[in-house]
Scaffold this motif. Structure first.
Motif, short mmCIF file in Angstrom:
data_model
loop_
_atom_site.label_atom_id
_atom_site.label_comp_id
_atom_site.label_asym_id
_atom_site.label_seq_id
_atom_site.Cartn_x
_atom_site.Cartn_y
_atom_site.Cartn_z
N THR A 1 42.02 31.11 42.71
CA THR A 1 41.94 31.73 41.12
C THR A 1 43.33 31.16 40.41
N CYS B 1 38.88 39.13 29.67
CA CYS B 1 39.25 37.72 29.85
C CYS B 1 37.28 36.85 31.30
N CYS B 2 37.35 36.23 30.77
CA CYS B 2 36.42 35.45 31.50
C CYS B 2 36.71 35.05 32.61
C1 LIG Z 1 40.81 37.56 35.02
C2 LIG Z 1 41.34 36.66 35.89
C3 LIG Z 1 42.57 36.24 36.02
C4 LIG Z 1 40.88 37.37 37.09
O1 LIG Z 1 40.76 36.91 38.77
P1 LIG Z 1 41.07 37.31 39.90
O2 LIG Z 1 42.32 38.55 39.41
O3 LIG Z 1 41.70 36.44 41.16
O4 LIG Z 1 40.36 38.07 40.20
P2 LIG Z 1 39.09 37.96 41.31
O5 LIG Z 1 38.41 36.48 41.46
O6 LIG Z 1 40.01 38.35 42.62
O7 LIG Z 1 38.03 39.16 41.61
C5 LIG Z 1 38.63 40.29 41.33
C6 LIG Z 1 37.46 41.41 41.06
O8 LIG Z 1 37.61 41.68 39.78
C7 LIG Z 1 36.47 40.92 39.11
N1 LIG Z 1 36.89 39.95 38.14
C8 LIG Z 1 36.76 38.59 38.61
N2 LIG Z 1 36.92 38.35 37.10
C9 LIG Z 1 36.47 38.79 36.00
C10 LIG Z 1 36.25 39.21 34.93
N3 LIG Z 1 37.05 37.96 33.68
N4 LIG Z 1 36.40 40.18 33.94
C11 LIG Z 1 35.77 41.06 34.56
N5 LIG Z 1 35.57 41.55 35.91
C12 LIG Z 1 36.20 40.21 36.74
C13 LIG Z 1 35.61 40.31 40.66
O9 LIG Z 1 33.80 40.16 40.16
C14 LIG Z 1 36.17 41.25 41.24
O10 LIG Z 1 35.52 41.84 41.61
P3 LIG Z 1 34.79 42.95 42.75
O11 LIG Z 1 36.50 43.33 43.83
O12 LIG Z 1 34.24 44.14 42.77
O13 LIG Z 1 34.62 41.81 43.84
C15 LIG Z 1 40.69 35.34 36.07
O14 LIG Z 1 39.28 35.45 36.39
C16 LIG Z 1 40.75 34.63 34.96
O15 LIG Z 1 42.41 34.08 35.12
N6 LIG Z 1 40.02 34.08 33.70
C17 LIG Z 1 40.19 33.43 32.78
C18 LIG Z 1 39.35 32.05 33.16
C19 LIG Z 1 40.27 31.06 32.45
O16 LIG Z 1 41.67 31.42 31.32
N7 LIG Z 1 39.47 30.61 31.61
C20 LIG Z 1 39.35 29.55 30.34
C21 LIG Z 1 39.94 30.43 28.61
S1 LIG Z 1 39.67 29.30 27.64
#
Ligand SMILES: CC(C)(COP(=O)(O)OP(=O)(O)OC[C@H]1O[C@@H](n2cnc3c(N)ncnc32)[C@H](O)[C@@H]1OP(=O)(O)O)[C@@H](O)C(=O)NCCC(=O)NCCS
Length: 385
Positions: free
Chosen positions: A118, A206-207
Motif C-alpha cells: 500500500t 475507496c476502491c
Molecule cells: C483504502 C486503502 C488505503 C486500504 O489499504 P490498506 O489499509 O493497506 O488495506 P490492506 O490491503 O491492508 O487490506 C486491509 C483489509 O481491508 C480490505 N480492503 C482493502 N482495501 C479495500 C477497499 N478499498 N475496499 C474494501 N476492502 C478493502 C482488505 O481485503 C483487507 O481485508 P482483510 O483484513 O479481511 O483481508 C487502499 O486500498 C487505497 O489507497 N485505495 C485507493 C487506491 C487509489 O487511490 N486508486 C486510485 C484512484 S484515483
C-alpha cells in the motif's frame, strides 16, 4: 468511415494475482481472441494501456505481447493516461478502425501493482497527479477525493450515508461478478464504521489496489458480419480534458473532462442521457460516482444523492450504475479498468452476464477518467439483435 464493433472480450479475475504482468496480459488477450472466434493472425494492430509496467520490470509492453501471441510483425502501441488509460487507449483503437486504417485490433489493458504494498502503491499513484501542486506536496488520491467530497457535501447537503450507499450497491453487484476483487456484502453501518482513510472517506468508500487485465477485439462491421459471431456496436465516442490539479478548477464538484466527453459521445450517437439503459462509471471513491452520474446528465447537479437514496441506480432502478460492481467492488487495475468496462457491456449484450444482466437493455455507456478527472473518455454502445 467504418462502423466500429466489438467482436470479442475477455478478462482475468481482478485482485491480487501471482502471475507476471505479461502472463496476466496474455490470459486476457487469449480469452478475447477466442471469444471473437478469430486467429491472432487476423489482428492488424495492438493497443495496450498500462501505467506502472516498471513496477513489474516491463515497459515497452506492446511488442512483447505481440511477440508472445506469435504476431511480432503486428505494430503495437502502449498508451498511458493514469486511471483513465483503458478508455483513452480504447478511443485511439476505435478511431483507427473508424478511419479505415485497420479492420481488426486487439485493445488490451493491464496492471500489476499489489506486490509493491500500500505505501509504495500510494506513492506511485501520486505521480499520476500534478506532482508540483499535489503529489509532491503530500496529497494522495484518497486525500484529493476527500476534499472533493467535503465540497460536494457542504454545497448540496449530502452526508456520509449518501456516500456509503454507493459502496453498498456496488458491493451488492460485485457479489454477482465472479471476476470481482472485493466480493463481500456490506451495509451502510459497515461503511460508516470502517477505518477512516481521509475524512470523510473510509475504507469502504475507496476502491482497492488491484492487479488484472481486460481485452476486447474491435473491428469494422463488415469484418464482424463475416465472422458470423455475436457482436455489439460502438455508436458514440468522446474525450475531454480538465486542469490537471484540482486547485485549477472553478468548481471541484464537477469534472469538466467528463462533461465534454459525454456531450461529444451523445451527439455522435444522436441520443440523450435518457436513452441510456445502464452505465459503467468511474467510482474510484464513492463521491466520484455521485459526481459522475450528474456530469453524465443522468441527474441534475446536486440531486444524485437523493436519487441513490431512492434506489434509482440499483440493477432494477431507473438507471442502473456499475452492474459489474464498479471500481469499488470489481476492482481497479488502473491500466485495465476502462477496457474492463467495455468487457462488461459486451457480456451484458451477448448473454454472458448471468444474474447481473440488466433486463431489456439496448444502449449502454462507459465512463473512465485519469487522476481526479484530468483526462476522460466516454463511449456509447448498442446491442445488435
Ligand atoms: C483504502 C486503502 C488505503 C486500504 O489499504 P490498506 O489499509 O493497506 O488495506 P490492506 O490491503 O491492508 O487490506 C486491509 C483489509 O481491508 C480490505 N480492503 C482493502 N482495501 C479495500 C477497499 N478499498 N475496499 C474494501 N476492502 C478493502 C482488505 O481485503 C483487507 O481485508 P482483510 O483484513 O479481511 O483481508 C487502499 O486500498 C487505497 O489507497 N485505495 C485507493 C487506491 C487509489 O487511490 N486508486 C486510485 C484512484 S484515483
Amino acid at each position: 468511415m467504418n462502423n466500429v464493433c466489438i467482436l470479442g472480450a475477455g478478462s482475468t479475475k481482478y485482485g491480487k494475482l501471482d502471475e507476471s504482468i505479461i502472463e496476466i496480459a496474455l490470459n486476457a488477450s487469449v480469452d478475447a481472441i477466442e471469444s471473437a472466434g478469430i486467429s491472432p493472425h487476423d489482428i492488424q494492430a495492438g493497443y495496450i494501456s498500462n501505467v506502472f509496467g516498471v513496477a513489474d520490470k516491463q515497459v515497452h509492453m506492446a511488442p512483447v505481447i505481440m511477440s508472445n501471441l506469435g504476431i511480432s510483425h503486428v505494430p503495437g502501441l502502449t498508451i498511458e493516461s493514469a486511471c483513465g488509460s483503458g478508455s483513452v487507449m480504447f478511443r485511439e483503437a476505435y478511431a483507427n478502425v473508424r478511419a479505415g486504417f485497420y479492420d481488426c485490433i486487439l485493445a488490451l489493458g493491464v496492471e500489476k501493482i499489489t506486490h509493491t504494498g500500500t505505501n509504495q502503491s500510494t506513492t506511485l499513484f501520486s505521480y499520476c497527479s500534478d506532482v508540483f501542486y499535489e503529489g509532491g506536496m503530500g496529497a494522495s488520491f484518497p486525500g484529493l477525493f476527500a476534499s472533493i467530497a467535503r465540497s460536494y457535501m457542504t454545497k448540496f447537503k449530502a452526508d456520509e450515508e449518501d456516500l456509503a450507499r454507493v459502496a453498498v450497491k456496488n458491493h451488492e453487484n460485485g457479489l454477482l461478478n465472479p471476476k470481482a476483487h472485493m466480493r463481500k456484502r456490506i451495509t451502510v453501518d459497515d461503511v460508516l464504521n470502517s477505518p477512516v482513510v481521509a475524512s470523510p472517506l473510509k475504507l469502504y468508500d475507496c476502491c482497492p489496489f488491484s492487479d488484472g487485465a481486460s481485452a476486447v477485439i474491435l473491428c469494422s462491421e463488415d469484418f464482424a458480419k463475416k465472422s458470423g459471431k455475436p457482436y455489439i456496436q460502438v455508436i458514440g465516442s468522446g474525450r475531454g480534458g480538465s486542469p490537471a490539479a484540482v486547485q485549477g478548477r472553478k468548481d471541484i464538484d464537477t469534472i469538466p473532462a467528463t462533461v465534454a466527453a459525454a456531450n461529444q459521445a451523445y451527439k455522435m450517437a444522436g441520443i440523450t442521457p435518457k436513452d441510456i439503459d445502464f452505465a459503467e462509471v468511474h467510482d474510484c471513491f464513492t463521491i466520484a460516482e455521485i459526481i459522475d452520474i450528474e456530469d453524465l446528465g443522468f441527474f441534475q447537479k446536486g440531486k444524485a444523492a437523493k436519487a441513490i437514496r431512492e434506489g434509482a441506480t440499483t440493477r432494477k432502478g431507473k438507471i442502473p450504475i456499475n452492474p459489474s460492481g464498479g471500481l469499488k467492488s470489481k476492482g481497479h487495475p488502473i491500466g485495465a479498468t476502462g477496457v474492463g468496462q467495455v468487457v462488461e457491456v459486451f457480456e451484458q449484450f451477448t448473454g454472458k452476464a448471468g444474474e447481473r444482466t440488466i433486463k431489456d437493455a439496448q444502449i449502454a455507456l462507459t465512463h473512465n477518467f485519469g487522476a481526479t478527472g484530468a483526462s476522460a473518455a466516454v463511449h456509447i454502445f448498442k446491442k445488435v439483435n
